[in-house]
Design an enzyme around this catalytic site. Structure first.
Site, mmCIF file in Angstrom:
data_model
loop_
_atom_site.group_PDB
_atom_site.id
_atom_site.type_symbol
_atom_site.label_atom_id
_atom_site.label_comp_id
_atom_site.label_asym_id
_atom_site.label_seq_id
_atom_site.Cartn_x
_atom_site.Cartn_y
_atom_site.Cartn_z
ATOM 1 N N ASP A 113 0.787 -1.234 0.000
ATOM 2 C CA ASP A 113 0.000 0.000 0.000
ATOM 3 C C ASP A 113 0.823 1.290 0.000
ATOM 4 O O ASP A 113 0.252 2.386 0.020
ATOM 5 C CB ASP A 113 -0.956 -0.003 1.196
ATOM 6 N N ARG A 115 21.944 2.214 -2.563
ATOM 7 C CA ARG A 115 22.144 0.932 -1.862
ATOM 8 C C ARG A 115 22.976 -0.005 -2.733
ATOM 9 O O ARG A 115 23.109 0.215 -3.932
ATOM 10 C CB ARG A 115 20.776 0.270 -1.623
ATOM 11 N N ASP A 129 19.531 -4.820 -0.349
ATOM 12 C CA ASP A 129 18.810 -3.574 -0.647
ATOM 13 C C ASP A 129 18.747 -2.676 0.586
ATOM 14 O O ASP A 129 18.314 -1.528 0.476
ATOM 15 C CB ASP A 129 17.399 -3.863 -1.171
ATOM 16 N N ASP A 132 17.337 1.658 6.702
ATOM 17 C CA ASP A 132 16.080 0.890 6.704
ATOM 18 C C ASP A 132 15.888 0.125 8.021
ATOM 19 O O ASP A 132 16.121 -1.082 8.116
ATOM 20 C CB ASP A 132 15.995 -0.069 5.505
#
Ligand code: AMP
Ligand code: MG
Length: 495
Positions: free
Chosen positions: A125, A183, A252, A262
Site C-alpha cells: 500500500d 544501496r 537492498d 532501513d
C-alpha cells in the site's frame, strides 16, 4: 544562519540521472496529519530554524501533502538479495526521494518514508504504520547519538488514515536524511540486467558525489569497492560494540555510504546473547546478532560481483581484484572491534592478553545472562578499590556474583599493569559506554502511549538518546533494566 523551508537551496542530483535510475512520482496525500516529533539535532544539520515546525505548511510537506517548488520527487530503482535470494526488482515502494538540499557545504537527500504507492510498491500500500515509524525515527537518532553512521530522521508525522497489517493501524511518515540513499541493490540491478552503461554511470555518480577523493585514482572502481568494504566493516564493528542487531540485512538495505539504513525489526541487546534474533520472521537466524559480521561480507560479495564488469575487462583479473579487496574486510572489522573494546574497558594501552580479557568477559556476560549495556556502564562507575569488593552493582548484574569477581580481579590487575588512573579512566569509559539505549521495551512503551495520543515518551527518549552517554539524572528510569515482559515482545518485517 537559520533557514526556513523556502530559503533552502535544492540540488537534485539523483533526479538529473536519466529515468533508467528512478521513476518520478508525487507523494500521495495523507489526511489530517499531525506532527508527533521533530529532531532538533537533525534540524541543525540543515541549519533549519526550529520555528518552521510550528508552521502548518511545514506539516503538509512532512506529511507528503505538498511539495516545495524546488523538489523533484522520485522513487529510486534497485534490486537486492533478500534472505540470500536475488529479487530482480525492488525499488522505493513506499518512500520517495523528495529532493536534495545543499546547506553549509553539506548535501542532504530528503527521503520521505510512507509517502504512498509507487511503481515499485508491488501489491503493498505504499504506507508505513505509526508503530514502525516511531521505531525508525527513534533508532535513527539513537544511532546518530551513539556516533554510529546512519541515515537521520528529521520528523515523525501521524495521520488517522487506516492501514491494514495484521490488524488495522494508522499511517505515519518519517522524513529521512542522508547524503545519498544509494544501496548495494542499485548496482546489482544493472549487473543482473547486463546494463553495463548504467552500471558505470551509477558508479561514476557515486564516486563524483560521495567519494570525490577516489576520482583521480588509477582504478577508481576498485577504490570505490575498497572504500565501501572499509566503511561497512567499520559500521558493523560499531553495531557489535554497542549491541545493535539490524534484523534485515538484505543487500537492498545496505548503504553505499556505510550508513545504517532501513530500520525494521531491529533490536538492541538486553542480556548479552550472541544468538539474539530480533526479527521474528528470521527463523534460521540468518541475521542473528553474531551473524552480522559474516553477513556484511556476504553482502559485500554481492556488491563486488555487481562491480566486476567495471574492475577489469578480463573476468579473471576482475575477480582477483575483488577477492583481494574483500580480504581486507575481516581484519579491518576485527581491528575496529578490538579498538572499540579497549575503549569500552578504559584501557589506554594495548597488551598481549587483551583479546583474552575481552573474550572472557563476553563469555561471562553470556553465561551469566548479564545486561550488556548496564554491565559496561556500571563497570565505568567502579574504582579499582571497589573492584576488590564482593558485592558491587557489577556483580549484582550476574547470576553468580563469584564468577564475575574472578573476571573483575583480572581486569583490576590489567588496569594496574598500566597504572590506570581511576578518574580519567572512568571519564573515558563513560564516553564509550552509553547509559541509554533504545531497548525494545522502551520503544514498545512509546508506541503504546502514542497509539493513545500521548507522544511525551517519544520526545523524552529522543532527548536522552541524542546524548546517550550523559547522565540525565531526572531520566534514570529510562536507563533501568528491562522488565520481565520485555522478553515477550516480538517484532517482524511487517511494518
Ligand atoms: P524492506 O524489507 O522494508 O526493506 O522492504 C523491501 C521492499 O518492499 C522495498 O522495495 C520496499 O519499498 C517494499 N515495501 C515494504 N513495505 C511496503 C509497503 N507497505 N508498500 C509498498 N512497498 C513496500
Ligand atoms: Mg528496505
Amino acid at each position: 544562519m537559520h533557514h526556513s523551508l523556502h530559503t533552502l537551496t535544492f540540488d537534485n542530483r539523483f533526479a538529473r540521472l536519466t529515468d533508467d535510475f528512478h521513476t518520478r512520482v508525487q507523494p500521495t496525500s495523507l489526511p489530517d496529519p499531525y506532527l508527533i516529533s521533530y529532531s532538533p539535532a537533525a534540524a541543525d544539520l540543515l541549519a533549519l530554524n526550529p520555528a518552521v515546525f510550528d508552521r502548518p505548511d511545514t506539516l503538509q510537506i512532512l506529511a507528503g501533502n505538498q511539495t516545495l517548488p524546488a523538489m523533484q520527487p522520485l522513487a529510486m530503482l534497485y534490486a537486492g538479495h533478500q534472505f540470500g535470494h536475488y529479487v530482480p526488482q525492488l525499488g522505493d515502494g513506499r518512500a520517495l526521494l523528495l529532493g536534495e538540499v545543499c546547506t553549509a557545504g553539506q548535501h542532504w537527500a530528503w527521503h520521505l518514508k510512507g509517502a504512498g504507492i509507487t511503481p515499485y510498491s508491488r501489491h503493498a500500500d505504499g504506507r508505513a504504520v505509526l508503530r514502525s515509524s516511531i521505531r525508525e525515527y527513534l533508532a535513527s537518532e539513537a544511532l546518530a547519538g551513539l556516533g554510529i553512521p546512519t541515515t537521520r530522521a528529521l520528523s515523525l508525522v501521524g495521520s488517522p488514515q487506516l492501514v491494514y497489517r495484521e490488524q488495522p493501524e494508522t499511517a505515519a511518515t518519517v522524513l529521512r536524511l542522508a547524503p545519498s540513499f544509494v544501496r548495494f541493490g542499485n548496482f546489482e540491478i544493472f549487473y543482473y540486467r547486463q546494463q553495463s552503461q548504467q552500471l558505470k554511470t551509477l558508479a561514476d555518480y557515486v564516486i563524483r558525489h560521495d567519494y570525490p577523493a577516489l576520482a583521480g585514482q588509477p582504478q577508481p572502481y576498485l577504490a570505490l569497492l575498497q572504500a565501501v568494504i572499509t566503511r561497512t566493516a567499520d559500521l558493523i564493528a560499531a553495531w557489535q560494540l554497542v549491541g545493535f542487531a539490524h534484523g534485515v540485512l538484505n543487500t537492498d538495505n545496505m548503504s553505499i555510504l556505510g550508513l545504517t539504513l532501513d530500520y525494521g525489526p531491529y533490536g538492541f541487546l538486553d542480556r548479552y546473547d550472541p544468538d539474539f534474533i530480533c526479527n521474528h520472521t528470521d527463523q534460521t537466524g540468518r541475521y542473528a546478532f553474531s551473524a552480522q559480521p559474516g553477513i556484511g561480507l556476504w553482502n559485500l560479495h554481492c556488491l563486488a560481483q555487481a562491480l566486476l564488469p567495471l574492475l577489469d575487462p578480463e573476468p579473471d583479473a576482475a575477480a582477483e581484484q575483488a577477492r583481494a579487496a574483500l580480504q581486507t574486510y575481516e581484519p579491518r572489522l576485527q581491528h575496529r572491534y578490538a579498538a572499540g573494546m579497549q575503549h569500552k574497558l578504559g584501557l589506554a594501552t594495548h597488551q598481549a592478553d587483551d583479546a583474552t580479557l575481552s573474550a572472557n568477559l563476553l563469555t561471562l556476560l553470556h553465561t551469566q545472562q548479564v545486561d550488556y549495556t548496564c554491565f559496561f556502564r556500571q563497570l565505568s562507575y567502579l574504582t579499582q578499590a571497589q573492584m576488590q569488593q564482593a558485592d558491587t552493582p557489577v556483580q549484582q548484574l550476574c547470576r553468580e556474583p563469584a564468577a564475575c569477581t574472578v573476571w573483575l580481579t583480572r581486569y583490576r590487575q590489567r588496569l594496574q599493569a598500566e597504572h590506570s588512573d581511576d578518574t580519567s579512566r572512568q571519564a573515558r569509559m563513560q564516553q564509550h559506554n552509553p547509559k541509554y539505549i533504545l531497548r525494545n521495551y522502551l520503544a514498545q512503551q512509546a508506541i503504546s502511549q502514542a497509539e493513545q495520543g500521548d507522544f511525551s515518551l517519544i520526545n523524552r527518549l529522543l532527548a536522552v538518546l541524542t546524548s546517550p552517554c550523559a547522565e540525565h539524572p531526572t531520566e534514570d528510569t529510562l536507563a533501568s533494566l528491562p522488565p520481565a515482559w520485555a522478553g515477550e515482545i516480538t517484532v517482524s518485517c511487517s511494518s
